[in-house]
Design an enzyme around this catalytic site. Structure first.
Site, PDB file in Angstrom:
ATOM      1  N   ASP A 130       0.842  -1.205   0.000  1.00 16.66           N
ATOM      2  CA  ASP A 130       0.000   0.000   0.000  1.00 16.66           C
ATOM      3  C   ASP A 130       0.878   1.255   0.000  1.00 16.66           C
ATOM      4  OD1 ASP A 130      -2.459  -1.658   0.507  1.00 16.66           O
ATOM      5  OD2 ASP A 130      -1.325  -2.104   2.307  1.00 16.66           O
ATOM      6  N   HIS A 177      -4.874  -3.411   6.339  1.00 14.29           N
ATOM      7  CA  HIS A 177      -4.653  -3.664   4.907  1.00 14.29           C
ATOM      8  C   HIS A 177      -6.003  -4.076   4.310  1.00 14.29           C
ATOM      9  CE1 HIS A 177      -3.098  -4.914   1.079  1.00 14.29           C
ATOM     10  NE2 HIS A 177      -3.661  -6.095   1.244  1.00 14.29           N
TER      11      HIS A 177
HETATM   12  N1  LIG Z   1      -0.942  -7.936   2.358  1.00 15.51           N
HETATM   13  C1  LIG Z   1      -0.871  -7.705   1.067  1.00 15.51           C
HETATM   14  O1  LIG Z   1      -0.440  -6.613   0.639  1.00 15.51           O
HETATM   15  C2  LIG Z   1      -1.293  -8.732   0.069  1.00 15.51           C
HETATM   16  C3  LIG Z   1      -1.813  -9.929   0.477  1.00 15.51           C
HETATM   17  N2  LIG Z   1      -2.185 -10.885  -0.426  1.00 15.51           N
HETATM   18  C4  LIG Z   1      -2.673 -12.157   0.110  1.00 15.51           C
HETATM   19  O2  LIG Z   1      -1.602 -13.119   0.055  1.00 15.51           O
HETATM   20  C5  LIG Z   1      -2.153 -14.432   0.105  1.00 15.51           C
HETATM   21  C6  LIG Z   1      -1.481 -15.346  -0.910  1.00 15.51           C
HETATM   22  O3  LIG Z   1      -1.756 -14.899  -2.203  1.00 15.51           O
HETATM   23  P1  LIG Z   1      -1.372 -15.830  -3.457  1.00 15.51           P
HETATM   24  O4  LIG Z   1       0.021 -16.338  -3.345  1.00 15.51           O
HETATM   25  O5  LIG Z   1      -1.739 -15.067  -4.667  1.00 15.51           O
HETATM   26  O6  LIG Z   1      -2.387 -17.030  -3.230  1.00 15.51           O
HETATM   27  P2  LIG Z   1      -2.332 -18.521  -3.831  1.00 15.51           P
HETATM   28  O7  LIG Z   1      -3.697 -19.076  -3.637  1.00 15.51           O
HETATM   29  O8  LIG Z   1      -1.706 -18.536  -5.177  1.00 15.51           O
HETATM   30  O9  LIG Z   1      -1.320 -19.265  -2.857  1.00 15.51           O
HETATM   31  C7  LIG Z   1      -1.620 -19.555  -1.522  1.00 15.51           C
HETATM   32  C8  LIG Z   1      -0.876 -20.825  -1.178  1.00 15.51           C
HETATM   33  O10 LIG Z   1      -0.988 -21.025   0.223  1.00 15.51           O
HETATM   34  C9  LIG Z   1      -1.112 -22.405   0.451  1.00 15.51           C
HETATM   35  N3  LIG Z   1      -1.665 -22.607   1.780  1.00 15.51           N
HETATM   36  C10 LIG Z   1      -2.935 -22.441   2.205  1.00 15.51           C
HETATM   37  N4  LIG Z   1      -3.050 -22.774   3.507  1.00 15.51           N
HETATM   38  C11 LIG Z   1      -1.811 -23.122   3.913  1.00 15.51           C
HETATM   39  C12 LIG Z   1      -1.299 -23.580   5.153  1.00 15.51           C
HETATM   40  N5  LIG Z   1      -2.071 -23.760   6.222  1.00 15.51           N
HETATM   41  N6  LIG Z   1       0.031 -23.867   5.228  1.00 15.51           N
HETATM   42  C13 LIG Z   1       0.819 -23.728   4.147  1.00 15.51           C
HETATM   43  N7  LIG Z   1       0.380 -23.326   2.944  1.00 15.51           N
HETATM   44  C14 LIG Z   1      -0.924 -23.018   2.844  1.00 15.51           C
HETATM   45  C15 LIG Z   1      -1.987 -22.907  -0.695  1.00 15.51           C
HETATM   46  O11 LIG Z   1      -1.819 -24.299  -0.902  1.00 15.51           O
HETATM   47  C16 LIG Z   1      -1.450 -22.074  -1.863  1.00 15.51           C
HETATM   48  O12 LIG Z   1      -0.407 -22.757  -2.552  1.00 15.51           O
HETATM   49  C17 LIG Z   1      -3.664 -14.249  -0.091  1.00 15.51           C
HETATM   50  O13 LIG Z   1      -4.276 -14.324   1.193  1.00 15.51           O
HETATM   51  C18 LIG Z   1      -3.781 -12.830  -0.640  1.00 15.51           C
HETATM   52  O14 LIG Z   1      -5.037 -12.277  -0.356  1.00 15.51           O
HETATM   53  C19 LIG Z   1      -2.027 -10.704  -1.767  1.00 15.51           C
HETATM   54  C20 LIG Z   1      -1.512  -9.519  -2.232  1.00 15.51           C
HETATM   55  C21 LIG Z   1      -1.151  -8.432  -1.355  1.00 15.51           C
HETATM   56  O1  LIG Z   2      -7.164  -8.854  -2.083  1.00 16.78           O
HETATM   57  C1  LIG Z   2      -6.143  -9.531  -2.388  1.00 16.78           C
HETATM   58  O2  LIG Z   2      -6.063 -10.768  -2.342  1.00 16.78           O
HETATM   59  C2  LIG Z   2      -4.921  -8.798  -2.836  1.00 16.78           C
HETATM   60  C3  LIG Z   2      -4.480  -7.741  -1.900  1.00 16.78           C
HETATM   61  O3  LIG Z   2      -4.552  -7.812  -0.691  1.00 16.78           O
HETATM   62  C4  LIG Z   2      -3.893  -6.546  -2.517  1.00 16.78           C
HETATM   63  O4  LIG Z   2      -3.619  -6.547  -3.726  1.00 16.78           O
HETATM   64  O5  LIG Z   2      -3.703  -5.563  -1.799  1.00 16.78           O
END
Ligand SMILES: NC(=O)C1=CN([C@@H]2O[C@H](COP(=O)(O)OP(=O)(O)OC[C@H]3O[C@@H](n4cnc5c(N)ncnc54)[C@H](O)[C@@H]3O)[C@@H](O)[C@H]2O)C=CC1
Ligand SMILES: O=C([O-])CC(=O)C(=O)O
Length: 348
Positions: A171, A199
């Site tokens: 952000d 967030h």
């Molecule tokens: N804080 C931020 O700025 C942002 C946060 N996010 C969040 O990041 C997270 C991950 O996003 P992506 O990689 O795109 O998702 P994704 O769905 O591609 O990958 C998530 C992975 O976590 C694994 N997983 C789920 N539960 C688990 C557990 N208990 N132990 C180990 N592995 C586990 C799944 O098998 C999957 O491979 C999401 O919650 C998304 O909303 C995404 C973008 C920005």
């Molecule tokens: O909403 C999502 O999964 C992605 C997210 O947090 C972001 O892009 O800030």
């Protein structure tokens, strides 16, 4: 499975740091591990040992990632192991990149999402408490990131609370980039941007202390015909809803920018923010700016000697106060919901 076994340390080479990456086979996990192996997490002099934690159904994909890491022949990569068990994955870890989370599925209520994630982050908090290294620190990326960090900390009473943080650096970067685009400045000419709160769409990206080329950002914006209404109606929602915009345009959520932000978060936390600058991190509140103690809320912070310290004594105008309070209220509601469901650990 050990894809590459630990190397024998040489006297000139620092002892490798164990970094546990959860959700390592997911999109962000896949983007982050190669850059961590290349030195973008802890600097070019620090070898790393990667522990990849995944769900059983994604184990094979994580093993494939481990093979590719091996093929990268990274000089700083001391070894890679894949785990399904959180205790084993966090054993000896100094850094946790807590990315894996349960995504919201169609029709899922907010309470269900909090509950599903509380299950994940309580297990991981307990595993950290049992076996992580003394200097363990974590950034939670998986959403709802702030409350997930709060839950993990509540289950790790022997680990200082401030070691569990959540990612709002993305952000912060989004705010920098939007301000740069509006003023025609480079991002490195901008200082003093702050992101406060959760967030989520309620976050408050704050320009009231920002400068562009040493001049107040609001004054520079006024010179481009952009007034406070532009900040409120265009800038703030653009930053706060950028994740949704990316999903809409790209057809998938932010991945590389999120991985980059998480690397920057840990890098600066460990190695320090540049002199005279601050960044934004969601940290356990010490009560600063009236944010209830312990809530994991985003603040402007300066990092020194491995600690993130909230920038003190900033004046908040009425608009800022209202926006911060609104986002903090949302964090309090999330905390109350997990508390009511009995999902918090021994530390409140
Ligand atoms: N804080 C931020 O700025 C942002 C946060 N996010 C969040 O990041 C997270 C991950 O996003 P992506 O990689 O795109 O998702 P994704 O769905 O591609 O990958 C998530 C992975 O976590 C694994 N997983 C789920 N539960 C688990 C557990 N208990 N132990 C180990 N592995 C586990 C799944 O098998 C999957 O491979 C999401 O919650 C998304 O909303 C995404 C973008 C920005
Ligand atoms: O909403 C999502 O999964 C992605 C997210 O947090 C972001 O892009 O800030």
């Amino acid at each position: 499975m050990t894809a590459t076994g630990p190397r024998t340390p040489s006297p000139a080479r620092p002892r490798p740091v164990t970094v546990t990456v959860t959700g390592a086979a997911g999109q962000i996990g896949y983007a982050i591990v190669f850059r961590a192996a290349a030195g973008d997490l802890l600097g070019p002099g620090m070898p790393v040992r990667l522990h990849l934690l995944e769900l059983p159904q994604a184990r094979r994909a994580a093993e494939g990632t481990a093979l590719e890491l091996q093929d990268g022949a990274f000089p700083l990569l001391d070894g890679v192991e894949v785990f399904e068990d959180a205790d084993a994955a966090f054993d000896g870890a100094s850094v946790g990149l807590l990315i894996g989370a349960r995504p919201r599925s169609r029709g899922m209520e907010r309470a269900e999402l909090l509950e599903a994630n509380a299950g994940i982050f309580s297990v991981q908090g307990r595993a950290v408490n049992r076996g992580a290294a003394e200097d363990f620190r974590a950034v939670v990326v998986g959403n709802p990131a702030n409350t997930n960090a709060y839950i993990a900390a509540s289950h790790a009473p022997d680990v200082p609370r401030e070691r569990f943080t959540a990612l709002t650096r993305l952000d912060h970067h989004r705010a920098l980039a939007q301000l740069a685009a509006a003023t025609g400045a480079r991002v490195d000419e901008i200082e003093g941007v702050a992101v406060w709160g959760n967030h989520s769409a309620s976050q408050y990206p704050d320009l009231t202390h920002a400068t562009v080329g040493g001049r107040p950002a609001l004054e520079v914006l006024a010179g481009t015909g952009r007034d406070l209404a532009w900040v409120d109606d265009t800038f703030i929602p653009r930053v706060a809803r950028r994740g949704a915009e990316i999903i809409d345009v790209r057809g998938g959520s932010s991945v590389a920018s999120a991985a980059h932000a998480a690397l920057c978060h840990v890098h600066d936390w460990v190695l320090g923010t540049a002199a005279g600058t601050w960044t934004s991190m969601a940290v356990a509140s010490d009560g600063s700016y009236g944010v209830p103690e312990g809530l994991v809320s985003s603040f402007p912070v300066v990092c020194r000697d491995g600690r993130a310290v909230v920038v003190p004594d900033l004046e908040l105008d009425e608009f800022s106060r209202t926006r911060i309070d609104r986002s903090v209220r949302e964090l309090e509601e999330e905390r109350a919901a997990v508390q009511q469901m009995g999902l918090l650990g021994p530390r409140r």
